[in-house]
Design an enzyme around this catalytic site. Sequence first.
Site, PDB file in Angstrom:
ATOM      1  N   GLU A 221      57.945 -77.766 -33.144  1.00 51.93           N
ATOM      2  CA  GLU A 221      57.390 -79.239 -33.362  1.00 51.93           C
ATOM      3  C   GLU A 221      55.696 -80.169 -32.027  1.00 51.93           C
ATOM      4  O   GLU A 221      55.134 -79.796 -32.864  1.00 51.93           O
ATOM      5  CB  GLU A 221      57.582 -80.970 -33.817  1.00 51.93           C
TER       6      GLU A 221
ATOM      7  N   ASP B  67      52.179 -79.342 -32.076  1.00 58.98           N
ATOM      8  CA  ASP B  67      51.421 -80.935 -31.949  1.00 58.98           C
ATOM      9  C   ASP B  67      50.503 -81.135 -31.071  1.00 58.98           C
ATOM     10  O   ASP B  67      49.083 -81.018 -31.139  1.00 58.98           O
ATOM     11  CB  ASP B  67      52.254 -81.823 -32.114  1.00 58.98           C
TER      12      ASP B  67
ATOM     13  N   SER C  69      52.685 -80.342 -40.595  1.00 56.83           N
ATOM     14  CA  SER C  69      52.914 -80.651 -39.118  1.00 56.83           C
ATOM     15  C   SER C  69      51.937 -80.480 -38.599  1.00 56.83           C
ATOM     16  O   SER C  69      51.123 -81.129 -37.562  1.00 56.83           O
ATOM     17  CB  SER C  69      53.596 -80.198 -38.855  1.00 56.83           C
TER      18      SER C  69
ATOM     19  N   ASP D 235      36.119 -79.101 -51.028  1.00 61.39           N
ATOM     20  CA  ASP D 235      36.474 -79.077 -52.433  1.00 61.39           C
ATOM     21  C   ASP D 235      37.874 -77.314 -52.589  1.00 61.39           C
ATOM     22  O   ASP D 235      36.957 -76.342 -52.624  1.00 61.39           O
ATOM     23  CB  ASP D 235      35.422 -78.791 -53.547  1.00 61.39           C
ATOM     24  N   ILE D 236      39.008 -77.143 -52.364  1.00 54.88           N
ATOM     25  CA  ILE D 236      40.243 -77.127 -52.843  1.00 54.88           C
ATOM     26  C   ILE D 236      40.191 -77.055 -54.288  1.00 54.88           C
ATOM     27  O   ILE D 236      40.685 -77.823 -54.516  1.00 54.88           O
ATOM     28  CB  ILE D 236      41.132 -76.708 -51.776  1.00 54.88           C
TER      29      ILE D 236
ATOM     30  N   GLY E 162      37.291 -81.927 -56.170  1.00 49.18           N
ATOM     31  CA  GLY E 162      36.825 -83.639 -55.711  1.00 49.18           C
ATOM     32  C   GLY E 162      38.578 -83.381 -55.731  1.00 49.18           C
ATOM     33  O   GLY E 162      38.641 -82.812 -55.227  1.00 49.18           O
TER      34      GLY E 162
ATOM     35  N   ASP F 134      42.715 -84.121 -55.792  1.00 48.01           N
ATOM     36  CA  ASP F 134      43.414 -84.052 -57.148  1.00 48.01           C
ATOM     37  C   ASP F 134      44.718 -84.357 -55.441  1.00 48.01           C
ATOM     38  O   ASP F 134      44.835 -84.063 -54.414  1.00 48.01           O
ATOM     39  CB  ASP F 134      43.209 -82.411 -56.919  1.00 48.01           C
TER      40      ASP F 134
END
Length: 523
Positions: free
Chosen positions: A244, A248, A441, A484-485, A498, A500
Amino acid sequence: MNAPQPVLLPGSARSVLAGAEVLRPVEPGSTVTATVLLRRRAELDPELVTGPDTITPDELADRYGAVEDDLQRVREVLTGAGLTITGTHAGSRRVSVSGPAQAMAAVFGTELNLVRYTSPGGAAVEHRGRSGDLHLPAELADVVVGVLGLDERPQARAQFRLHAGPADAQGFTPDQLGTLYAFPDGTDGTGQTVAIIELGGGFKPEDLTTYFGGLKITPPQVSAVEVDGAKNAPTGDPSSADGEVMLDIEVVGALAPRATQLVYFAPNTDQGFLDAVSTAVHATPTPTAVSISWGQSEDAWTSQARTAMDQAFADAAALGVTVCVASGDNGSTDGQSDSAQHVDFPASSPHALACGGTRLEAAPPTAITAETVWNTSGGGSTGGGVSDTFAPPAFQSSAGVPARAGGGTGRGVPDVAGNADPATGYRILVDGQQSVIGGTSAVAPLWAALLCRLAQSAGRRFGLVQTQLYGGAKAGAVQPGFRDITTGTNGAYSAAGGWDACTGLGSPDGTALLQALGGTQKK
């Protein structure tokens, strides 16, 4: 005359940790620490939270921090009960205390026991725990609003996933993703600071030198900050929290290499988490963004801890800081076993920019061929849904957030998204080993880095950037600056036009987003 009776501390109730075995009472003389949170001197101005105006940490302390009379009363009552004040911070309204377990239990009306449970990884873990409500001395009833740290159970989990395939699995380097997502040209994070919150693990400077050398990027300036005794402590195991930490740092460093990184290491407790966030938010210089890739289902937090963290994020917004938080890697149930839908906290705070996950298919440098909701059979899925705790924020009022699974309205999660599928993940160096890592993450630091580059170009920080990202949003409509997915599901929710509850407003088109936020492209 009888002494005043202790009073209940609202929101402090702790349930017994599932599967935990109570071993014995904590040794009466053993040292216990806690963070005591005080009331504000005045309610935070909503217009400061929504922006664009901001204030300095000193101004926030003077106008909305703890008053000296309250601080003094807490000092007198707690020291009179045998505790020691080890620190105060008026701006974040925190008083740090320590003392013998017996005195600490007595003053806050609880029992402290050593408990043991089996962690998700199968290891036996022992820690100090409590159950039930806390109580306060009557003199503090209207002053203290939270007491964190008496229970040391792990509060959060890291939201990353190692790719389960071969070590030479394909993935993207973070800088490739920056190009694919059209991060604005002529920006590199110069003059910006990113605060990264870590609740375990660590980094090795030599790994950073090797990694960024391989990318032909000048290594960023990275400093470790110790909170509540925690340190930069790499374990040597890439599958530990080291994964992690390095994810990052390397994502931010590859995407905003000239931004300064301050990595705040804290214990994985509610106290440690809050202290790290508060320390980072009130630091000088004020960070542009805070990146948080740790969280846990909303119902695994006490009400007082959720409120304290949400208020710390509200402080951040007033200071001009954007808090980017991973939305979770366990789909719409957030990994809970009750068959109900849950969202992850602190991503569900209305003052956090909740970051969901996609599966990105692309041919670098610039060709995205497909982007869908991240949902890998047996390998994780983006968190998202509707909060059971927080009301819908004003910026989501017309975005099309559905009702809660159990009825009623709530804050929709996530707000934004980015590549998170481990199968299309991030090529990272951890403990000397090349790894491909995914999970939401990775999306929190990606957005933190993007905000640094946007802020560099625009000449200002964005604070609660959602108020601009959602501006004029309507159900089913694509917002400026977003890809947009519209394909995929995270369990109970499906992607659509839009906003979701899988990928929020979508993944970024950084150059278009800069224009939508009123900035200009640097040449």
